[in-house]
Design an enzyme around this catalytic site. Structure first.
Site, PDB file in Angstrom:
ATOM      1  N   ASN A   3       0.790  -1.134   0.043  1.00 35.48           N
ATOM      2  CA  ASN A   3      -0.015   0.147   0.088  1.00 35.48           C
ATOM      3  C   ASN A   3       0.895   1.116   0.093  1.00 35.48           C
ATOM      4  O   ASN A   3       1.564   1.482   1.072  1.00 35.48           O
ATOM      5  CB  ASN A   3      -0.890  -0.070   1.192  1.00 35.48           C
ATOM      6  CG  ASN A   3      -1.526   1.256   1.328  1.00 35.48           C
ATOM      7  OD1 ASN A   3      -1.693   1.968   0.509  1.00 35.48           O
ATOM      8  ND2 ASN A   3      -2.080   1.344   2.455  1.00 35.48           N
ATOM      9  N   LYS A  40       0.155   4.045  -0.277  1.00 41.57           N
ATOM     10  CA  LYS A  40      -0.469   5.419   0.420  1.00 41.57           C
ATOM     11  C   LYS A  40      -0.359   6.595  -0.720  1.00 41.57           C
ATOM     12  O   LYS A  40      -0.258   6.414  -2.021  1.00 41.57           O
ATOM     13  CB  LYS A  40      -0.058   5.714   1.525  1.00 41.57           C
ATOM     14  CG  LYS A  40      -0.165   4.421   2.513  1.00 41.57           C
ATOM     15  CD  LYS A  40       0.043   4.544   3.939  1.00 41.57           C
ATOM     16  CE  LYS A  40       0.092   3.399   4.809  1.00 41.57           C
ATOM     17  NZ  LYS A  40      -0.055   3.566   6.195  1.00 41.57           N
ATOM     18  N   HIS A  81      -9.590   1.011   4.781  1.00 44.47           N
ATOM     19  CA  HIS A  81      -8.077   1.331   5.425  1.00 44.47           C
ATOM     20  C   HIS A  81      -8.456   2.386   6.697  1.00 44.47           C
ATOM     21  O   HIS A  81      -9.032   3.074   6.761  1.00 44.47           O
ATOM     22  CB  HIS A  81      -7.241   1.779   4.727  1.00 44.47           C
ATOM     23  CG  HIS A  81      -5.718   1.876   5.193  1.00 44.47           C
ATOM     24  ND1 HIS A  81      -5.200   2.750   6.139  1.00 44.47           N
ATOM     25  CD2 HIS A  81      -4.792   1.086   4.962  1.00 44.47           C
ATOM     26  CE1 HIS A  81      -3.987   2.643   6.426  1.00 44.47           C
ATOM     27  NE2 HIS A  81      -3.440   1.427   5.789  1.00 44.47           N
ATOM     28  N   GLU A 113      -6.888   4.442   7.887  1.00 44.51           N
ATOM     29  CA  GLU A 113      -6.691   5.954   7.629  1.00 44.51           C
ATOM     30  C   GLU A 113      -7.923   6.518   7.031  1.00 44.51           C
ATOM     31  O   GLU A 113      -8.323   7.715   7.266  1.00 44.51           O
ATOM     32  CB  GLU A 113      -5.601   6.117   6.791  1.00 44.51           C
ATOM     33  CG  GLU A 113      -4.164   6.051   7.746  1.00 44.51           C
ATOM     34  CD  GLU A 113      -2.963   5.244   6.619  1.00 44.51           C
ATOM     35  OE1 GLU A 113      -3.115   5.441   5.630  1.00 44.51           O
ATOM     36  OE2 GLU A 113      -1.942   5.113   7.320  1.00 44.51           O
ATOM     37  N   GLU A 159      -5.261  -5.171  10.661  1.00 44.67           N
ATOM     38  CA  GLU A 159      -4.349  -4.344  10.769  1.00 44.67           C
ATOM     39  C   GLU A 159      -4.786  -3.564  12.132  1.00 44.67           C
ATOM     40  O   GLU A 159      -5.366  -2.769  12.256  1.00 44.67           O
ATOM     41  CB  GLU A 159      -4.618  -3.365   9.636  1.00 44.67           C
ATOM     42  CG  GLU A 159      -4.092  -3.826   8.260  1.00 44.67           C
ATOM     43  CD  GLU A 159      -3.699  -2.861   7.339  1.00 44.67           C
ATOM     44  OE1 GLU A 159      -2.547  -2.909   6.958  1.00 44.67           O
ATOM     45  OE2 GLU A 159      -4.478  -1.833   7.239  1.00 44.67           O
ATOM     46  N   GLY A 194       2.384   2.106  10.654  1.00 48.66           N
ATOM     47  CA  GLY A 194       3.328   2.924  10.552  1.00 48.66           C
ATOM     48  C   GLY A 194       3.895   3.564  11.873  1.00 48.66           C
ATOM     49  O   GLY A 194       4.558   4.605  11.819  1.00 48.66           O
ATOM     50  N   SER A 250       3.512  -2.542  10.343  1.00 45.54           N
ATOM     51  CA  SER A 250       4.984  -2.480  10.523  1.00 45.54           C
ATOM     52  C   SER A 250       5.456  -3.933  10.096  1.00 45.54           C
ATOM     53  O   SER A 250       6.355  -4.247  10.694  1.00 45.54           O
ATOM     54  CB  SER A 250       5.256  -2.086  11.802  1.00 45.54           C
ATOM     55  OG  SER A 250       4.798  -0.744  12.217  1.00 45.54           O
TER      56      SER A 250
HETATM   57  C1  PEP Z   1      -0.853  -0.018   6.139  1.00 42.85           C
HETATM   58  O1  PEP Z   1      -0.880   1.295   5.887  1.00 42.85           O
HETATM   59  O2  PEP Z   1      -1.830  -0.577   5.554  1.00 42.85           O
HETATM   60  C2  PEP Z   1       0.279  -0.568   6.767  1.00 42.85           C
HETATM   61  C3  PEP Z   1       0.376  -1.818   7.508  1.00 42.85           C
HETATM   62  O3  PEP Z   1       1.363   0.221   6.970  1.00 42.85           O
HETATM   63  P1  PEP Z   1       2.803  -0.127   7.729  1.00 42.85           P
HETATM   64  O4  PEP Z   1       3.257  -1.271   6.914  1.00 42.85           O
HETATM   65  O5  PEP Z   1       3.490   1.180   7.268  1.00 42.85           O
HETATM   66  O6  PEP Z   1       2.704  -0.207   9.395  1.00 42.85           O
END
Ligand code: PEP
Length: 254
Positions: free
Chosen positions: A12, A14, A98, A100, A170, A176, A216
């Site tokens: 992703n 973003k 997601h 976000e 998630e 992040g 992460s």
């Molecule tokens: C995500 O945005 O779906 C995500 C898992 O980000 P990160 O891997 O940076 O934690």
């Protein structure tokens, strides 16, 4: 344990990468990952890079995903993108719900369910994201939150559509932040979600549906996470922006 579900690892991006930068990234990934057959590999660039990336990955083992789409098929929805427009660029997957978007665009489970149905109607596989915040985990609400999100975001899907949907667990506190769920936390949440899919649909669907972990994920923790019985892939944010780190996650997962 040998899983009969094929791993699916999606990047992703973003709101990162211009079309030119995205092109450079997938050209590197194509070289790094040319021989990988064991994993479904997906990249999800921003809309503005879909055209360029789509052309670049033609005839490769990399598939294209989008990061969002409208629940409507066309009309007066300024700034929105419809499934049919994504199809034009051979988009096969779309990330929906997601955290976000849940946070900043106030997306609800009901809206995500509508989008998931619209995606299936266009033969695009939704990657539906669910996950608890730190406050929810610390107050013992994780299962309640996941239950509500899974029921609400998948409402109205047929069994066939559910089998072709990807779920992404998630935990919001791991996105992040560099904090990854422990293997035990990830497995527990995934097993809970799979059991719930069994209750809402049936056992066959639950056995076949793929559930990604996101939060992460990096090359150093991919092997352990991907080896868990109910983890069938990863949704990767930050580490998908560099060809080496994304390729290493995939290679370490095989
Ligand atoms: C995500 O945005 O779906 C995500 C898992 O980000 P990160 O891997 O940076 O934690």
């Amino acid at each position: 344990m040998q899983k009969d579900r094929k791993l699916i690892i999606a990047g992703n991006w973003k709101m990162n990468k211009t079309a030119a930068e995205g092109l450079a990234l997938v050209n590197d990934l194509k070289l790094e990952l040319a021989n990988v057959k064991e994993v479904d590999i997906v990249v999800c660039p921003p809309f503005t890079a879909l055209c360029e990336v789509s052309r670049a990955i033609l005839n490769s083992n990399i598939r294209l995903g989008a990061q969002n789409m409208s629940e409507h098929s066309s009309g007066a929805y300024t700034g929105e993108i419809a499934a049919g427009m994504l199809k034009e660029f051979s988009v096969r997957y779309v990330i929906l719900g997601h955290s976000e978007r849940r946070q900043y665009q106030k997306e609800t489970d009901a809206l995500i369910a509508k989008k998931a149905l619209a995606a299936h109607a266009a033969a695009i596989r939704p990657i539906v994201c669910v996950g608890e915040t730190l406050a929810e985990r610390e107050s013992g609400q994780t299962e309640k939150v996941l239950d509500t999100q899974v029921r609400g975001s998948l409402a109205g899907l047929s069994k066939q559509q559910m089998e072709e949907t990807i779920l992404a667990y998630e935990p919001v506190w791991a996105i992040g932040t560099g904090k990854t769920a422990t293997a035990a936390q990830a497995q527990e949440a995934h097993a809970f979600i799979r059991k719930l899919v069994g209750t809402l649909f049936d056992e066959t669907v639950a056995r076949r549906v793929r559930i990604q972990y996101g939060g992460s994920v990096k090359a150093s923790n991919a092997r352990e996470l991907m080896g868990l019985p109910d983890v069938d892939g990863a949704l990767v944010g930050g580490a998908s922006l560099e060809p080496r780190s994304f390729a290493d996650i995939i290679k370490n997962s095989i």
